[in-house]
Design a protein around this motif. Structure first.
Motif, mmCIF file in Angstrom:
data_model
loop_
_atom_site.group_PDB
_atom_site.id
_atom_site.type_symbol
_atom_site.label_atom_id
_atom_site.label_comp_id
_atom_site.label_asym_id
_atom_site.label_seq_id
_atom_site.Cartn_x
_atom_site.Cartn_y
_atom_site.Cartn_z
ATOM 1 N N TYR A 47 0.836 -1.194 0.000
ATOM 2 C CA TYR A 47 0.000 0.000 0.000
ATOM 3 C C TYR A 47 0.872 1.246 0.000
ATOM 4 N N ILE A 48 0.374 2.277 -0.647
ATOM 5 C CA ILE A 48 1.039 3.574 -0.649
ATOM 6 C C ILE A 48 0.087 4.547 0.031
ATOM 7 N N VAL A 49 0.516 5.067 1.172
ATOM 8 C CA VAL A 49 -0.320 5.957 1.985
ATOM 9 C C VAL A 49 0.340 7.328 2.023
ATOM 10 N N GLU A 50 -0.465 8.362 1.817
ATOM 11 C CA GLU A 50 0.038 9.730 1.915
ATOM 12 C C GLU A 50 -0.801 10.494 2.920
ATOM 13 N N ASP A 51 -0.148 10.982 3.965
ATOM 14 C CA ASP A 51 -0.813 11.798 4.975
ATOM 15 C C ASP A 51 -0.801 13.242 4.495
ATOM 16 N N ILE A 52 -1.988 13.849 4.410
ATOM 17 C CA ILE A 52 -2.089 15.251 3.987
ATOM 18 C C ILE A 52 -2.878 16.041 5.033
ATOM 19 N N SER A 53 -2.814 15.594 6.271
ATOM 20 C CA SER A 53 -3.643 16.143 7.339
ATOM 21 C C SER A 53 -2.881 17.103 8.244
ATOM 22 N N SER A 54 -3.639 17.747 9.106
ATOM 23 C CA SER A 54 -3.051 18.603 10.136
ATOM 24 C C SER A 54 -2.703 17.802 11.386
ATOM 25 N N ASN A 55 -3.537 16.815 11.723
ATOM 26 C CA ASN A 55 -3.384 16.087 12.988
ATOM 27 C C ASN A 55 -2.683 14.749 12.875
ATOM 28 N N GLY A 56 -2.366 14.318 11.677
ATOM 29 C CA GLY A 56 -1.542 13.138 11.506
ATOM 30 C C GLY A 56 -2.260 11.833 11.243
ATOM 31 N N THR A 57 -1.519 10.960 10.572
ATOM 32 C CA THR A 57 -1.897 9.572 10.327
ATOM 33 C C THR A 57 -0.778 8.751 10.958
ATOM 34 N N PHE A 58 -1.146 7.758 11.758
ATOM 35 C CA PHE A 58 -0.178 7.041 12.577
ATOM 36 C C PHE A 58 -0.203 5.546 12.299
ATOM 37 N N ASP A 68 2.646 14.882 3.630
ATOM 38 C CA ASP A 68 2.842 15.162 2.202
ATOM 39 C C ASP A 68 3.891 14.274 1.545
ATOM 40 N N GLU A 69 4.173 13.117 2.150
ATOM 41 C CA GLU A 69 5.089 12.151 1.542
ATOM 42 C C GLU A 69 4.401 10.796 1.457
ATOM 43 N N GLN A 70 4.684 10.080 0.391
ATOM 44 C CA GLN A 70 4.119 8.740 0.238
ATOM 45 C C GLN A 70 4.941 7.761 1.068
ATOM 46 N N THR A 71 4.231 6.904 1.806
ATOM 47 C CA THR A 71 4.864 5.874 2.619
ATOM 48 C C THR A 71 4.389 4.523 2.111
ATOM 49 N N ILE A 72 5.317 3.626 1.833
ATOM 50 C CA ILE A 72 4.983 2.287 1.351
ATOM 51 C C ILE A 72 4.835 1.374 2.560
ATOM 52 N N LEU A 73 3.687 0.702 2.624
ATOM 53 C CA LEU A 73 3.377 -0.137 3.785
ATOM 54 C C LEU A 73 2.912 -1.521 3.335
ATOM 55 N N PRO A 74 3.306 -2.559 4.065
ATOM 56 C CA PRO A 74 2.888 -3.919 3.722
ATOM 57 C C PRO A 74 1.466 -4.209 4.195
ATOM 58 N N ARG A 75 0.913 -5.275 3.650
ATOM 59 C CA ARG A 75 -0.380 -5.767 4.136
ATOM 60 C C ARG A 75 -0.256 -6.069 5.612
ATOM 61 N N GLY A 76 -1.361 -5.879 6.341
ATOM 62 C CA GLY A 76 -1.369 -6.152 7.769
ATOM 63 C C GLY A 76 -1.067 -4.938 8.626
ATOM 64 N N THR A 77 -0.612 -3.860 7.995
ATOM 65 C CA THR A 77 -0.315 -2.629 8.737
ATOM 66 C C THR A 77 -1.611 -2.026 9.274
ATOM 67 N N ILE A 78 -1.560 -1.534 10.500
ATOM 68 C CA ILE A 78 -2.701 -0.833 11.086
ATOM 69 C C ILE A 78 -2.409 0.663 11.054
ATOM 70 N N LEU A 79 -3.380 1.419 10.531
ATOM 71 C CA LEU A 79 -3.292 2.879 10.474
ATOM 72 C C LEU A 79 -4.303 3.490 11.420
ATOM 73 N N TYR A 80 -3.906 4.545 12.080
ATOM 74 C CA TYR A 80 -4.825 5.323 12.904
ATOM 75 C C TYR A 80 -4.980 6.694 12.273
ATOM 76 N N ILE A 81 -6.216 7.068 12.051
ATOM 77 C CA ILE A 81 -6.515 8.364 11.463
ATOM 78 C C ILE A 81 -6.799 9.327 12.608
ATOM 79 N N SER A 82 -5.812 10.079 12.991
ATOM 80 C CA SER A 82 -5.892 11.084 14.039
ATOM 81 C C SER A 82 -5.928 10.505 15.454
ATOM 82 N N ASP A 83 -6.698 9.455 15.735
ATOM 83 C CA ASP A 83 -6.725 8.880 17.084
ATOM 84 C C ASP A 83 -7.012 7.384 17.006
ATOM 85 N N ILE A 84 -6.958 6.706 18.130
ATOM 86 C CA ILE A 84 -7.071 5.249 18.141
ATOM 87 C C ILE A 84 -8.489 4.742 17.854
#
Length: 91
Positions: A47-58, A68-84
Motif C-alpha cells: 500500500y502507498i499511503v500519503e498523509d495530507i492532514s493537520s493532525n496526523g496519520t499514525f 505530504d510524503e508517500q509511505t509504502i506499507l505492507p499488508r497487515g499494517t494498522i493505520l490510525y486516522i488522528s486517534d485510536i
C-alpha cells in the motif's frame, strides 16, 4: 466497524471528514477534510499511503507518517486516522 473495502488496482481511496472530498467519511473534528490517501500497488503488493492532514496519520506503533510524503506499507499494517478510535487495517 469491521467493514472491508475492496480496492481496484491502483485506485486511490481518500479518507477525510468532508463528504465532498473523501470516499470514506469520518465526521470527527480532528480528522481533516482530506486526511490521507491510500492506494494498493498490485505490482509490489503493498500500500502507498500519503498523509495530507493537520493532525496526523499514525502506524499501530504510534509512528506518525511524514506529511505530504508517500509511505509504502505492507499488508497487515494498522493505520490510525488522528486517534485510536479511527483504525484501519490494510489487508
Amino acid at each position: 466497524a469491521g467493514a472491508v473495502i475492496d480496492m481496484q488496482p491502483d485506485e486511490i481511496i481518500t479518507i477525510g471528514s468532508s463528504a465532498y472530498e473523501a470516499n470514506i467519511v469520518l465526521p470527527v473534528p480532528e480528522v481533516s477534510w482530506t486526511h490521507c490517501t491510500i492506494r494498493y500497488d498490485v505490482r509490489s503488493e503493498q500500500y502507498i499511503v500519503e498523509d495530507i492532514s493537520s493532525n496526523g496519520t499514525f502506524l499501530g506503533d504510534g509512528t506518525r507518517l511524514l506529511k505530504d510524503e508517500q509511505t509504502i506499507l505492507p499488508r497487515g499494517t494498522i493505520l490510525y486516522i488522528s486517534d485510536i478510535e479511527n483504525a484501519f487495517k490494510l489487508i
